[in-house]
Design a protein around this motif. Sequence first.
Motif, PDB file in Angstrom:
ATOM      1  N   HIS A 303       2.862  10.821  -5.186  1.00 41.90           N
ATOM      2  CA  HIS A 303       2.867  10.359  -6.070  1.00 41.90           C
ATOM      3  C   HIS A 303       3.147  10.906  -8.021  1.00 41.90           C
ATOM      4  O   HIS A 303       4.101  11.480  -8.806  1.00 41.90           O
ATOM      5  CB  HIS A 303       3.880   8.542  -6.283  1.00 41.90           C
ATOM      6  CG  HIS A 303       4.737   8.275  -7.281  1.00 41.90           C
ATOM      7  ND1 HIS A 303       6.633   8.718  -7.199  1.00 41.90           N
ATOM      8  CD2 HIS A 303       4.468   7.191  -8.039  1.00 41.90           C
ATOM      9  CE1 HIS A 303       6.264   7.851  -8.255  1.00 41.90           C
ATOM     10  NE2 HIS A 303       5.345   6.601  -8.163  1.00 41.90           N
ATOM     11  N   ASP A 313      -1.546   8.012  -6.735  1.00 37.30           N
ATOM     12  CA  ASP A 313      -1.521   7.361  -6.097  1.00 37.30           C
ATOM     13  C   ASP A 313      -0.391   8.663  -5.107  1.00 37.30           C
ATOM     14  O   ASP A 313       0.243   9.471  -5.206  1.00 37.30           O
ATOM     15  CB  ASP A 313       0.186   6.798  -6.764  1.00 37.30           C
ATOM     16  CG  ASP A 313       0.623   5.930  -5.787  1.00 37.30           C
ATOM     17  OD1 ASP A 313       0.717   6.513  -4.731  1.00 37.30           O
ATOM     18  OD2 ASP A 313       1.775   5.177  -6.379  1.00 37.30           O
ATOM     19  N   SER A 315       1.654   7.908  -2.108  1.00 38.15           N
ATOM     20  CA  SER A 315       2.379   7.343  -1.466  1.00 38.15           C
ATOM     21  C   SER A 315       3.531   8.840  -1.725  1.00 38.15           C
ATOM     22  O   SER A 315       3.420   9.792  -2.914  1.00 38.15           O
ATOM     23  CB  SER A 315       3.002   7.143  -2.573  1.00 38.15           C
ATOM     24  OG  SER A 315       1.930   5.451  -2.107  1.00 38.15           O
ATOM     25  N   VAL A 365       9.890   5.584   1.453  1.00 39.31           N
ATOM     26  CA  VAL A 365       8.178   6.153   1.005  1.00 39.31           C
ATOM     27  C   VAL A 365       8.261   6.778   2.296  1.00 39.31           C
ATOM     28  O   VAL A 365       8.530   5.949   3.703  1.00 39.31           O
ATOM     29  CB  VAL A 365       7.052   4.408   0.789  1.00 39.31           C
ATOM     30  CG1 VAL A 365       5.816   5.346   1.242  1.00 39.31           C
ATOM     31  CG2 VAL A 365       7.266   3.857   0.279  1.00 39.31           C
ATOM     32  N   TRP A 375      -6.059   5.151  -0.090  1.00 39.37           N
ATOM     33  CA  TRP A 375      -4.875   5.545   0.485  1.00 39.37           C
ATOM     34  C   TRP A 375      -3.852   4.703   0.750  1.00 39.37           C
ATOM     35  O   TRP A 375      -2.898   4.421   0.480  1.00 39.37           O
ATOM     36  CB  TRP A 375      -4.775   7.244   1.130  1.00 39.37           C
ATOM     37  CG  TRP A 375      -3.547   8.224   1.274  1.00 39.37           C
ATOM     38  CD1 TRP A 375      -2.508   7.627   0.540  1.00 39.37           C
ATOM     39  CD2 TRP A 375      -3.309   9.108   1.199  1.00 39.37           C
ATOM     40  NE1 TRP A 375      -1.338   8.595   1.442  1.00 39.37           N
ATOM     41  CE2 TRP A 375      -2.591   9.633   1.392  1.00 39.37           C
ATOM     42  CE3 TRP A 375      -4.349  10.234   1.473  1.00 39.37           C
ATOM     43  CZ2 TRP A 375      -1.758  10.853   1.685  1.00 39.37           C
ATOM     44  CZ3 TRP A 375      -4.110  11.365   1.895  1.00 39.37           C
ATOM     45  CH2 TRP A 375      -2.703  11.785   2.160  1.00 39.37           C
ATOM     46  N   ARG A 378      -2.533   1.584  -1.595  1.00 39.23           N
ATOM     47  CA  ARG A 378      -2.069   2.067  -2.416  1.00 39.23           C
ATOM     48  C   ARG A 378      -0.666   2.020  -1.271  1.00 39.23           C
ATOM     49  O   ARG A 378       0.445   2.370  -2.107  1.00 39.23           O
ATOM     50  CB  ARG A 378      -2.399   3.485  -3.357  1.00 39.23           C
ATOM     51  CG  ARG A 378      -3.677   3.358  -3.962  1.00 39.23           C
ATOM     52  CD  ARG A 378      -3.488   4.027  -4.754  1.00 39.23           C
ATOM     53  NE  ARG A 378      -4.125   5.158  -4.197  1.00 39.23           N
ATOM     54  CZ  ARG A 378      -5.192   5.808  -4.433  1.00 39.23           C
ATOM     55  NH1 ARG A 378      -6.143   5.111  -4.805  1.00 39.23           N
ATOM     56  NH2 ARG A 378      -5.454   6.831  -3.668  1.00 39.23           N
ATOM     57  N   GLU A 379      -0.377   2.571  -0.649  1.00 39.30           N
ATOM     58  CA  GLU A 379       0.457   3.338   0.199  1.00 39.30           C
ATOM     59  C   GLU A 379       0.956   1.802   1.067  1.00 39.30           C
ATOM     60  O   GLU A 379       2.164   1.872   0.879  1.00 39.30           O
ATOM     61  CB  GLU A 379       0.317   3.844   1.470  1.00 39.30           C
ATOM     62  CG  GLU A 379       1.201   4.410   3.020  1.00 39.30           C
ATOM     63  CD  GLU A 379       1.964   5.575   2.455  1.00 39.30           C
ATOM     64  OE1 GLU A 379       2.763   6.539   3.037  1.00 39.30           O
ATOM     65  OE2 GLU A 379       1.675   6.684   1.311  1.00 39.30           O
ATOM     66  N   ARG A 382       3.349   0.011  -2.173  1.00 40.02           N
ATOM     67  CA  ARG A 382       4.547   0.694  -2.242  1.00 40.02           C
ATOM     68  C   ARG A 382       5.530   0.003  -1.365  1.00 40.02           C
ATOM     69  O   ARG A 382       6.682   0.024  -1.496  1.00 40.02           O
ATOM     70  CB  ARG A 382       4.484   1.842  -1.958  1.00 40.02           C
ATOM     71  CG  ARG A 382       4.188   2.667  -3.349  1.00 40.02           C
ATOM     72  CD  ARG A 382       4.896   3.253  -3.860  1.00 40.02           C
ATOM     73  NE  ARG A 382       4.571   3.252  -5.507  1.00 40.02           N
ATOM     74  CZ  ARG A 382       5.016   3.757  -6.383  1.00 40.02           C
ATOM     75  NH1 ARG A 382       6.121   3.039  -6.578  1.00 40.02           N
ATOM     76  NH2 ARG A 382       4.995   4.329  -7.515  1.00 40.02           N
ATOM     77  N   SER A 387      11.077  -1.028   0.213  1.00 39.33           N
ATOM     78  CA  SER A 387      11.394  -0.313   1.115  1.00 39.33           C
ATOM     79  C   SER A 387      11.783  -0.357   2.321  1.00 39.33           C
ATOM     80  O   SER A 387      11.808   0.699   3.311  1.00 39.33           O
ATOM     81  CB  SER A 387       9.596   0.266   1.492  1.00 39.33           C
ATOM     82  OG  SER A 387       9.476  -0.515   2.299  1.00 39.33           O
TER      83      SER A 387
END
Length: 419
Positions: A303, A313, A315, A365, A375, A378-379, A382, A387
């Motif tokens: 991203h 990021d 994602s 996402v 990771w 952060r995902e 998101r 989502s």
Amino acid sequence: MDKKERMLDLKARMEKNLTENILPFWANFTVDDEKGGFYGRVFADHSPDKGYAKAVVLNTRILWTFSMAYEVFDDEAYAKLAHRAFDYISRYFWDDVFGGAYWMLNSDGVPTEVEKRTYGQAFIVYAMAEYYRAFKNEKALEMAMETFKRVQDHVAVGNGGYYDSVARDWEFDQGLILWRMNSGGAPKLLNSHLHMFEATMTLYDATRDEYVRTVLKEFLEFLIDVCVEPETHHLKAGMDRDGNRMDHEINYGHDSECCYLMTWSARLIGDEDLRKRADAAALDIMDHVLEEAIDPVNGGMFHEINTGTGVQDRSKIWWAQAEGITSFFNCYQITGDEKYLDAAINIWDYTEENVVDPTGEWYSVGKNKVMDYAWRVREAARAGAGSREKANKSKCPYHNARTCFEIMKRVDEEINKMA
């Protein structure tokens, strides 16, 4: 497969996704038969939130998508949906007093946020120009041109570019600059400029108006000279009035989107010097996106990165995948270098498997198979409430439909060159 076979395979898969996944979702699950127009929000199970607000961005993107679908496929079902969107926007979103469009309505069509955000006005111009091109509707052209001229007269900044927001009466209001998509309060925001740029380009393509061409040429020069940041090989996100960077954001999706729009517009303008400059800038930026943003493990495109903290990021945001596909294919068309074709196919392979929802539309996402702990954190952030929504004020049939339309067109162009 050789490159011709690979391109034809890519086209076939993306066209299938467009006609059997994206467009049917919007046709079957978003039409608001009770209150008119389209629902403001639809959840992942395809159930609508009937009381949710209606955004000008969602409605104009629906108008653009089905106008383009009618142009490409000549299907009256798509025309019917385009007409529905046009009628609703004209009746409810259009400001009969000051011109341009309101930002938000409630579910009954009553204006609730009346400010004139450049982002929203851009999509009025973009969608109305496309609707005019598809159906030769003169009212749509009048709305597009009136909004375009008001933006030039009231929102354009003398040293280039546009303020991000103004009040309903088109007067500058510092208090309106800080909003959901401009958390840094930047007077000039790349995201809004990108959409105003594609709107200007589409309006010129539909009309061949010389005034619009002049604005488009100056706009392209502003993007190349001010928004492109040679020292980082990327684009600035938030800028002050003089075009200086105000943040540390590098957004790979916005990089990608801007790059192919710049090269496309230069060809539309017909200026050879600008074409060379736009191509050079786009290739430099996309080479760095290729190096930094393509996931070597899972595929797809990351991203963004914060250059201040160094945190990336990773994602896989749905719209960024779409813009990456088009931009890398565009680089392949410019150079003939198959590394760019490889990148476009890589992102589509990932998207088809991990972003496309087989029941209709795309997830917000994408999924990753292998992630480190940071990771995953952060995902997870998101993958919040947004989502779980297939449609909302920013989840619209535009980025993903457009990349399908673009790849279909661009593959045909390349195949014709081989004939």
